[in-house]
Design a protein around this motif. Sequence first.
Motif, mmCIF file in Angstrom:
data_model
loop_
_atom_site.group_PDB
_atom_site.id
_atom_site.type_symbol
_atom_site.label_atom_id
_atom_site.label_comp_id
_atom_site.label_asym_id
_atom_site.label_seq_id
_atom_site.Cartn_x
_atom_site.Cartn_y
_atom_site.Cartn_z
ATOM 1 N N PHE A 71 0.727 -1.256 0.070
ATOM 2 C CA PHE A 71 -0.052 0.011 0.494
ATOM 3 C C PHE A 71 1.317 1.123 0.062
ATOM 4 O O PHE A 71 2.349 1.090 0.071
ATOM 5 N N TYR A 72 0.919 2.887 -0.203
ATOM 6 C CA TYR A 72 1.212 3.964 0.487
ATOM 7 C C TYR A 72 2.218 3.764 1.574
ATOM 8 O O TYR A 72 1.360 3.388 2.691
ATOM 9 N N GLY A 73 3.300 4.208 1.685
ATOM 10 C CA GLY A 73 3.957 4.565 2.343
ATOM 11 C C GLY A 73 5.073 3.751 2.460
ATOM 12 O O GLY A 73 5.356 1.934 2.158
ATOM 13 N N LEU A 74 6.555 3.997 1.987
ATOM 14 C CA LEU A 74 7.833 3.310 2.582
ATOM 15 C C LEU A 74 8.809 4.216 3.129
ATOM 16 O O LEU A 74 8.744 5.886 2.825
ATOM 17 N N THR A 126 16.726 -1.336 7.085
ATOM 18 C CA THR A 126 14.990 -2.828 6.534
ATOM 19 C C THR A 126 14.147 -1.462 6.082
ATOM 20 O O THR A 126 14.637 0.035 6.002
ATOM 21 N N LEU A 127 13.439 -1.889 5.441
ATOM 22 C CA LEU A 127 12.312 -0.751 4.673
ATOM 23 C C LEU A 127 10.733 -1.657 5.694
ATOM 24 O O LEU A 127 10.239 -2.535 5.681
ATOM 25 N N TYR A 128 10.254 -0.613 5.749
ATOM 26 C CA TYR A 128 8.912 -0.162 6.132
ATOM 27 C C TYR A 128 8.103 0.370 5.251
ATOM 28 O O TYR A 128 8.333 0.358 4.433
ATOM 29 N N TYR A 129 7.198 -0.996 5.178
ATOM 30 C CA TYR A 129 5.488 -1.188 4.214
ATOM 31 C C TYR A 129 4.328 -0.871 4.833
ATOM 32 O O TYR A 129 5.087 -1.541 5.891
ATOM 33 N N MET A 130 3.752 -0.525 3.910
ATOM 34 C CA MET A 130 1.967 -1.017 4.537
ATOM 35 C C MET A 130 1.471 -1.876 3.887
ATOM 36 O O MET A 130 1.814 -2.231 2.495
ATOM 37 N N VAL A 131 0.533 -2.761 3.595
ATOM 38 C CA VAL A 131 0.048 -3.531 3.343
ATOM 39 C C VAL A 131 -1.962 -3.289 4.199
ATOM 40 O O VAL A 131 -1.640 -2.746 5.266
ATOM 41 N N TYR A 138 -4.140 -2.112 7.030
ATOM 42 C CA TYR A 138 -3.775 -2.616 8.359
ATOM 43 C C TYR A 138 -2.662 -3.235 9.243
ATOM 44 O O TYR A 138 -2.696 -3.877 10.123
ATOM 45 N N GLN A 139 -1.284 -2.955 8.309
ATOM 46 C CA GLN A 139 -0.407 -3.410 8.368
ATOM 47 C C GLN A 139 1.215 -2.605 8.098
ATOM 48 O O GLN A 139 0.812 -2.459 7.157
ATOM 49 N N VAL A 140 1.327 -2.536 9.331
ATOM 50 C CA VAL A 140 3.193 -1.946 9.047
ATOM 51 C C VAL A 140 4.110 -3.379 9.037
ATOM 52 O O VAL A 140 4.358 -3.864 10.237
ATOM 53 N N LYS A 141 4.617 -3.404 7.715
ATOM 54 C CA LYS A 141 5.762 -4.826 8.133
ATOM 55 C C LYS A 141 7.082 -4.009 7.478
ATOM 56 O O LYS A 141 7.177 -2.924 7.013
ATOM 57 N N THR A 142 7.903 -4.803 8.471
ATOM 58 C CA THR A 142 9.273 -4.807 7.647
ATOM 59 C C THR A 142 10.309 -5.498 7.276
ATOM 60 O O THR A 142 10.247 -6.370 7.057
ATOM 61 N N HIS A 143 10.498 -4.505 5.849
ATOM 62 C CA HIS A 143 12.140 -5.922 5.066
ATOM 63 C C HIS A 143 13.365 -5.669 5.108
ATOM 64 O O HIS A 143 13.629 -4.833 4.977
ATOM 65 N N VAL A 144 13.756 -6.631 6.145
ATOM 66 C CA VAL A 144 15.031 -6.758 5.975
ATOM 67 C C VAL A 144 15.613 -7.095 4.602
ATOM 68 O O VAL A 144 15.973 -7.800 3.719
ATOM 69 N N GLU A 198 9.104 -13.488 2.068
ATOM 70 C CA GLU A 198 8.577 -14.181 3.119
ATOM 71 C C GLU A 198 8.549 -14.293 3.984
ATOM 72 O O GLU A 198 7.701 -14.372 5.027
ATOM 73 N N GLN A 199 9.834 -13.091 4.862
ATOM 74 C CA GLN A 199 10.014 -13.433 6.343
ATOM 75 C C GLN A 199 10.016 -12.010 6.966
ATOM 76 O O GLN A 199 10.400 -12.076 7.712
ATOM 77 N N ASP A 200 9.553 -11.307 5.777
ATOM 78 C CA ASP A 200 8.984 -9.828 6.556
ATOM 79 C C ASP A 200 8.262 -10.152 7.523
ATOM 80 O O ASP A 200 7.571 -11.247 7.310
ATOM 81 N N GLU A 201 8.532 -9.257 8.655
ATOM 82 C CA GLU A 201 7.789 -9.593 10.218
ATOM 83 C C GLU A 201 6.763 -8.427 9.876
ATOM 84 O O GLU A 201 6.854 -7.207 10.040
ATOM 85 N N VAL A 202 5.311 -8.598 10.788
ATOM 86 C CA VAL A 202 4.847 -7.494 10.632
ATOM 87 C C VAL A 202 5.131 -6.590 11.954
ATOM 88 O O VAL A 202 4.908 -7.233 13.696
ATOM 89 N N LEU A 203 5.539 -5.623 12.184
ATOM 90 C CA LEU A 203 5.874 -4.583 13.108
ATOM 91 C C LEU A 203 4.403 -4.074 13.733
ATOM 92 O O LEU A 203 4.287 -3.968 15.563
#
Length: 739
Positions: free
Chosen positions: A206-209, A217-222, A230-236, A242-247
């Motif tokens: 979604f919008y937001g990086l 680490t990149l933070y992004y929205m889903v 509804y989710q802020v996720k982190t991508h290392v 597939e291993q991205d975590e939900v912050l």
Amino acid sequence: MTIPDAASTPPPTETAPAAPPVAKKVPVDRTHHGDTFTDNYEWLREKENPDVVELLNAEQAYTDAVTADQEQLRTDIFNEIKNRTQETDLSVPSRKDGWWYYSRMVEGSAYAIQCRVKADGDGSDVGDWTPPVVEPGVDVPGEQILLDGNAEAEGQPFFSLGGAAVTRDGNLYAYGADFAGDELFTVRIKDLRTGELLPDTIEKAFYGLTFSPDGTTLYYMVADDSWRPYQVKTHVLGTPVEQDEVLYQEDDVAMWTGFGLTADRRHLAISIGCSEFSETRLLNFDSPERGPQVLIPRSEQILYDAEPFLLEGVEKVLLTHDRDAANSMISLVDGVEFTKPLAAQEWATVIAHDDAVRINGATVTATHMVVSLRKDTIERIQVTALEGLGTVKQAAGVEPVFGEELYTASMGGTEFESPVIRLVYTSDFTPPRVYDFVLPTAVSPAGSGGGELLLRKETPVLGGYRSEDYVAQREWAVAGDGTKVPLSVLRRADLARDGSNAGVVYGYGSYEVSMDPGFGVPRLSLLDRGVVFVIAHVRGGGEMGRHWYEDGKKLNKRNTFSDFVAATDWLAQSGWVDPARIGAMGGSAGGLLMGAVANLAPEKYAAIVAQVPFVDALTTILDPELPLSALEWEEWGNPITDPEVYSYMKSYTPYENVRAVAYPKIAAVTSFNDTRVLYVEPAKWVQVLRATSTGSEPIVLKIEMDGGHGGASGRYEGWKTRAWDYAFLADAIGATTLR
């Protein structure tokens, strides 16, 4: 679906256009609170159904036939827009982390090119913030292209950027691209040292990086299946997606989630909220292991924004909030106070509540607080030194001074350590100007009204444009309940007030969104054809403060519609126009407004253009699985649980209130891939309108099969869309000839 047989239908002519397509009726009963509504066209929601696609294509063919005689007018308006626009142009460079970032457009290209060039100086002096001279069509020494939107869009039916971020060391660039118009983005990361794309690819973001401070680490929205973020996720970087975590995950379907860096970039701020209350969670980059920490929980029912920063080494939070303050106020709070119960916390008042001033928000630089506020309908900026903030030693706020009565001054972005803030200024007939406002200090004291305004650019308007050829005036309509409704009345200065001209009334009126003064090249094409253009600042918007919004939402929503009719009556009685030559226009929630006034007062309009119109609002909001439905409950009420809300909404929703009257010419403009207002709403609406209207005026559906909520992508397609809308109106109100 049934489509007229070509063999029995005469070819389109000026007197006998092609007959409209007629959708088959498949009755579906919808029952709530003991009330049953039979919907004959709900089957049109089946996007993958070949019959639906066939019908929509037939609708467009009918629209093309009905409006074929407007083609030259559309071409003329498109060329007028094009000829007034400096096609090879660029934005004013903005300084960040030792680089100047800007975008440029090239004649013949539809999309912007994102660029940067290295900055000089360490940023400690005002002179270091003077943007480099970047001229259209002139190569810039050392220029680096971050992203060429034209290359990205090549071979794609649609293209739009949904955000971008650069690491603080300037080495990596992340961006999101939408190739369908559904506002879901493919995120790629580019190594700016080599120009190569990293293998990391994130789909359906979604919008937001934004990057973490160390750039690892990149933070992004889903968004969920109902298109709710509804989710802020982190991508290392370098790890499988597939291993991205939900912050953070927000499970309340009525709450919207977003995130961003705080002004000093020490925190990631996660904002959760609706139109009536909110919650902020702060992730401190110095101690990320603690996770996002709640400031004020949503259970306190406070609508607020929070800006944490250090003041003389002490953690402070600047709060813009509505606690005992309908129009919002600003308080300064020590960070430790948030560990206490709310009733025990000490908040220092920075800007007190004022019934005449709406506080929109506040941020900080290293030396100043910057506030966006609205007074007398006008959006403006005020700055106050941080020294002494929230105490008796607090300095007076300073506002940049501009020369026009009706204008908009808004933040254009700034760096925390910068001695200047970037402002964007515009009015109805002043093209956007970019200023840097020098923050007043002991070295550069405030003069009359504030520090120095440094003009960086005024958007050029070609074709001999002169602002003095036009006039913008504030007028007031009076609604049925006695409420005075502000109007912005735009016209040519040489127009005769003889009651013979054409007029257009435009409105929105929802979500506390204000229709602020702003320059528009396309609108000149209507004004130059003798149209008096009225922007109706109806209740439900934010022009007159929070109460103005609340008086046009939920069980007060009908005020929005009656205000618009009152604005139309003012225009009809003003002496400027012929009452038989008035058109109306609005989009999205403003499209709901168009549908409502078409039912309320169809005789007052020669034509109505409803852009991506929210005309089947009750059906949509009754289904929380549909995109954004649950989020709408704070705007319209919840008709699922509240029978009064259900009954009230059913009394005004356009689709369910079409009646046997002579409707004017109506154009419903939509896009197949719109995720905000689904195409099915206008598609159903035009079917019912045609089947019910006692008049003979054409009702058409214009659909962009490769577009989103904003229509087709690219500036040229955007101009064509606006030319189509304006030509439809101008033709209907007899304003086709330039004065």
